[in-house]
Scaffold this active site. Sequence first.
Site, PDB file in Angstrom:
ATOM      1  N   GLY A 152      11.658   8.456  -7.512  1.00 48.23           N
ATOM      2  CA  GLY A 152      11.193   7.255  -6.838  1.00 48.23           C
ATOM      3  C   GLY A 152      11.941   6.948  -5.554  1.00 48.23           C
ATOM      4  O   GLY A 152      12.972   7.546  -5.237  1.00 48.23           O
ATOM      5  N   HIS A 153      11.434   5.962  -4.834  1.00 46.28           N
ATOM      6  CA  HIS A 153      11.991   5.567  -3.544  1.00 46.28           C
ATOM      7  C   HIS A 153      13.453   5.133  -3.673  1.00 46.28           C
ATOM      8  O   HIS A 153      13.851   4.502  -4.657  1.00 46.28           O
ATOM      9  CB  HIS A 153      11.161   4.429  -2.943  1.00 46.28           C
ATOM     10  CG  HIS A 153      11.202   3.173  -3.760  1.00 46.28           C
ATOM     11  ND1 HIS A 153      12.210   2.233  -3.653  1.00 46.28           N
ATOM     12  CD2 HIS A 153      10.364   2.705  -4.707  1.00 46.28           C
ATOM     13  CE1 HIS A 153      11.992   1.244  -4.495  1.00 46.28           C
ATOM     14  NE2 HIS A 153      10.868   1.509  -5.151  1.00 46.28           N
ATOM     15  N   ASP A 154      14.253   5.494  -2.699  1.00 47.95           N
ATOM     16  CA  ASP A 154      15.647   5.050  -2.582  1.00 47.95           C
ATOM     17  C   ASP A 154      16.549   5.510  -3.725  1.00 47.95           C
ATOM     18  O   ASP A 154      17.685   5.035  -3.851  1.00 47.95           O
ATOM     19  CB  ASP A 154      15.734   3.522  -2.451  1.00 47.95           C
ATOM     20  CG  ASP A 154      14.970   3.012  -1.243  1.00 47.95           C
ATOM     21  OD1 ASP A 154      15.419   3.263  -0.114  1.00 47.95           O
ATOM     22  OD2 ASP A 154      13.904   2.386  -1.433  1.00 47.95           O
TER      23      ASP A 154
END
Length: 218
Positions: free
Chosen positions: A137-139
């Site tokens: 997922g993001h970040d």
Amino acid sequence: MKLFIYCAGSFGKEIMDVAKRINNRENRWDEICFIDDSPQGDEFYGAKLFNFPTALDKFDLTSLEISIANGEPAIKKALYDRVNHAGAKLATLIDHTAIVSPTAKLGTGVTVSAYCFISSSAVLGDNTILNTNALVGHDTILGENCVLSSAVNIGGNCSIGESTYVGMGAQVKQGTVVGKEVIVGMGSIVHNDIQDGMIALGNPARPMRRNTDKKVFK
């Protein structure tokens, strides 16, 4: 340029398949071979097989790349250190079916297998492997020498420590911190943080015992 896949085993076969798909599209290497510390014969999976010292003696370091194909994070780290100490270059392999955000950052020696997804601003440390259909997922930040098995789903804003193994189909909730040298069992659902050096299993995943021998496959 030659590619050497370090470890002539089952995972090595899978990485060879990824490398061949890349080469069919990019013509990146003149030859793809295997390295193993205990080679059985001089060929494996249809490719030439060398031990590590022989490969370094026979070929110019500037003309080769090495991909470490082992599913044990502790062994991956040891081989990563050996390759770096020898001054050889690590290969980054990304299957053409994978989707990688342009804002994601991938370290050296990363392998991203078929149909993986790496979201925006994710960071993958050196020598990390994502097996088929893994999602990051993001970040999210993955440390060095991590192994994400097939169909793993890591939510956004997670932190996964170095040399951690996440088993097939496991899921990690967004914002969760998983420590270094952790084993997350197959199919586990991680809702809460996991401290360094633990083996966690179940739904919800709970730390069961210490990862004292640092071995996944026994």
